[in-house]
Enzyme design. Structure first.
Site, short mmCIF file in Angstrom:
data_model
loop_
_atom_site.label_atom_id
_atom_site.label_comp_id
_atom_site.label_asym_id
_atom_site.label_seq_id
_atom_site.Cartn_x
_atom_site.Cartn_y
_atom_site.Cartn_z
N LYS A 1 0.84 -1.21 0.00
CA LYS A 1 0.00 0.00 0.00
C LYS A 1 0.88 1.25 0.00
O LYS A 1 2.07 1.17 0.31
CB LYS A 1 -0.92 -0.01 1.22
N TYR B 1 15.11 29.82 10.61
CA TYR B 1 13.83 30.48 10.92
C TYR B 1 13.53 30.41 12.42
O TYR B 1 13.77 29.39 13.06
CB TYR B 1 12.69 29.79 10.18
C1 LIG Z 1 -0.82 -1.85 6.82
C2 LIG Z 1 -1.48 -3.11 7.17
C3 LIG Z 1 -0.71 -4.27 7.31
C4 LIG Z 1 0.81 -4.26 7.30
O1 LIG Z 1 1.24 -3.81 8.58
P1 LIG Z 1 2.79 -3.66 8.92
O2 LIG Z 1 2.80 -3.22 10.33
O3 LIG Z 1 3.32 -2.63 7.99
O4 LIG Z 1 3.42 -4.99 8.71
C5 LIG Z 1 -1.37 -5.47 7.52
N1 LIG Z 1 -2.74 -5.50 7.61
C6 LIG Z 1 -3.49 -4.39 7.52
C7 LIG Z 1 -4.97 -4.49 7.66
C8 LIG Z 1 -2.89 -3.16 7.31
O5 LIG Z 1 -3.65 -2.06 7.22
#
Ligand SMILES: *Cc1c(COP(=O)(O)O)cnc(C)c1O
Length: 382
Positions: A40, A267
């Protein structure tokens, strides 16, 4: 000329390390349990068009995307693989899910109805609509809440027309080994599996994210869904990182100046020097995803020596105190290690008040991206 040929910093992404991490997670699972690839958010910011084919070539055949758009993009890259989408379909999206052969994760009764209607409508193939069923065991985010699960158990015909291949849930605190919540979620998930299998859904189960894999065989079930650990983040915080390092970010000094006691840097004049100092400017900033919260908190490294970030992170620049480092190594053009090696992404994230996930997914588009594949460097894919 490759993209960003004169970039202020180079981001190196080691695809071999991602593949090695995927394999090593597989060896940690109990027998019969498989590893998917969670890709993702553009493979956690590292580039889906590079990461997905590398994992596929290594044998990964199950990929998780966050949204329909991400699933469509991944389908164009991997025409054959199974692609799951965490965010199940809205009614107006169902047809496109079918067309792209994407497998939705159904998160509530409404999505179940939507996906069933897609079957009844005779859209797509004549096969039952394949899906993953998500039951919530503690995130209160996506997944069927207890009352909807009870409803489904009482009225199993709601699943008619669906081919549920997995029942899944998601851990809230997996990276905290001793959190009582882990076991509580495990028990709730097992109870949900029992109640649903009672209705003869021959589905397999998927529970563990990266850190969940390290909670032991009880948490493995049939399919693990690691993201972070593939990309080198430590799934076992507080203990040594078992994963191979995936990213390195290297910049170059643009300018060095000597300033006297009492002068400020950047800044807001948030840093005032208390001794004659040398300040090096490096051209990365919050527009590159180098978070502003790193201001006066994080570090860079020059030849293994720490160079603290002093003053605020600007849009396009950071300023380092290099007073302690030999002038020989702090001339304009001298390399600076920003992330990786002596300063792992998790350490940089902690110093910046966040987690490695946010650092990776924020990595900007101005860096020169360089991939390592089969031991060789290649320029960015786009
Ligand atoms: C993002 C996600 C994962 C992966 O989790 P990690 O901690 O990056 O291994 C697995 N399952 C779901 C539902 C997620 O949203």
């Amino acid at each position: 000329m490759s993209a960003n040929a004169f970039a202020g910093a180079q981001l190196t992404i080691d695809l071999d390390a991602i593949v090695a991490n995927w394999r090593s997670l597989g060896t940690r699972l109990k027998k019969g349990s498989q590893v998917a690839g969670v890709v993702k958010a553009n493979a956690f910011g590292l580039g889906i068009e590079a990461v997905a084919p590398a994992l596929y070539a290594a044998g990964c055949r199950k990929f998780f995307s966050a949204s329909l758009d991400e699933g469509i993009a991944l389908r164009a890259i991997l025409p054959e693989s199974r692609i799951y989408v965490f965010s199940g379909p809205l009614p107006e999206e169902a047809e496109e899910f079918s067309r792209q052969r994407l497998i939705p994760v159904l998160n509530d009764l409404g999505q179940i109805d939507t996906w069933r209607a897609q079957y009844s409508a005779g859209n797509g193939s004549k096969d039952r609509q394949t899906a993953v069923l998500h039951v919530d065991t503690g995130m209160s985010r996506l997944g069927l809440p207890a009352n909807e699960l009870a409803c489904l158990v009482a009225e199993p015909e709601r699943l008619h027309g669906l081919n549920i291949t997995y029942i899944m849930s998601h851990l809230a605190c997996a990276e905290e080994r001793d959190q009582a919540m882990n076991r509580a979620q495990l028990l709730e998930f097992k109870a949900a599996l029992r109640s649903l299998n009672a209705d003869r859904i021959p589905a397999k189960a998927s529970f563990a994210n990266s850190s969940g894999i390290f909670l032991g065989a009880d948490y493995h079930f049939d399919l693990a869904r690691p993201g972070a650990a593939l990309y080198g983040l430590n799934p076992t915080p507080g203990r040594p990182n078992p994963m191979a390092e995936v990213i390195r970010l290297e910049g170059k000094i643009r300018q060095v100046r000597h300033i006297d006691t009492g002068r400020s840097v950047g800044y807001g004049a948030s840093h005032v020097v208390t001794r004659p100092s040398r300040i090096a400017t490096v051209p990365v900033g919050y527009a590159d995803g180098y978070l502003r919260s790193a201001s006066n908190q994080a570090n860079a490294y020059i030849r293994g020596v720490q160079a603290p970030i002093v003053g605020r992170v600007s849009m396009d620049m950071i300023t380092l105190d290099v007073t302690e480092i030999s002038a020989e190594f702090t001339q304009p053009g001298a390399p600076v290690d920003l992330i990786g090696g002596a300063y792992p992404v998790d350490a940089f994230a902690a110093d910046s008040g966040t987690i490695g996930y946010e650092i990776l997914t924020s990595l900007g588009q101005r860096y020169r991206r360089c991939y390592i594949e089969n031991g060789k460097e290649r320029a960015a894919f786009k």
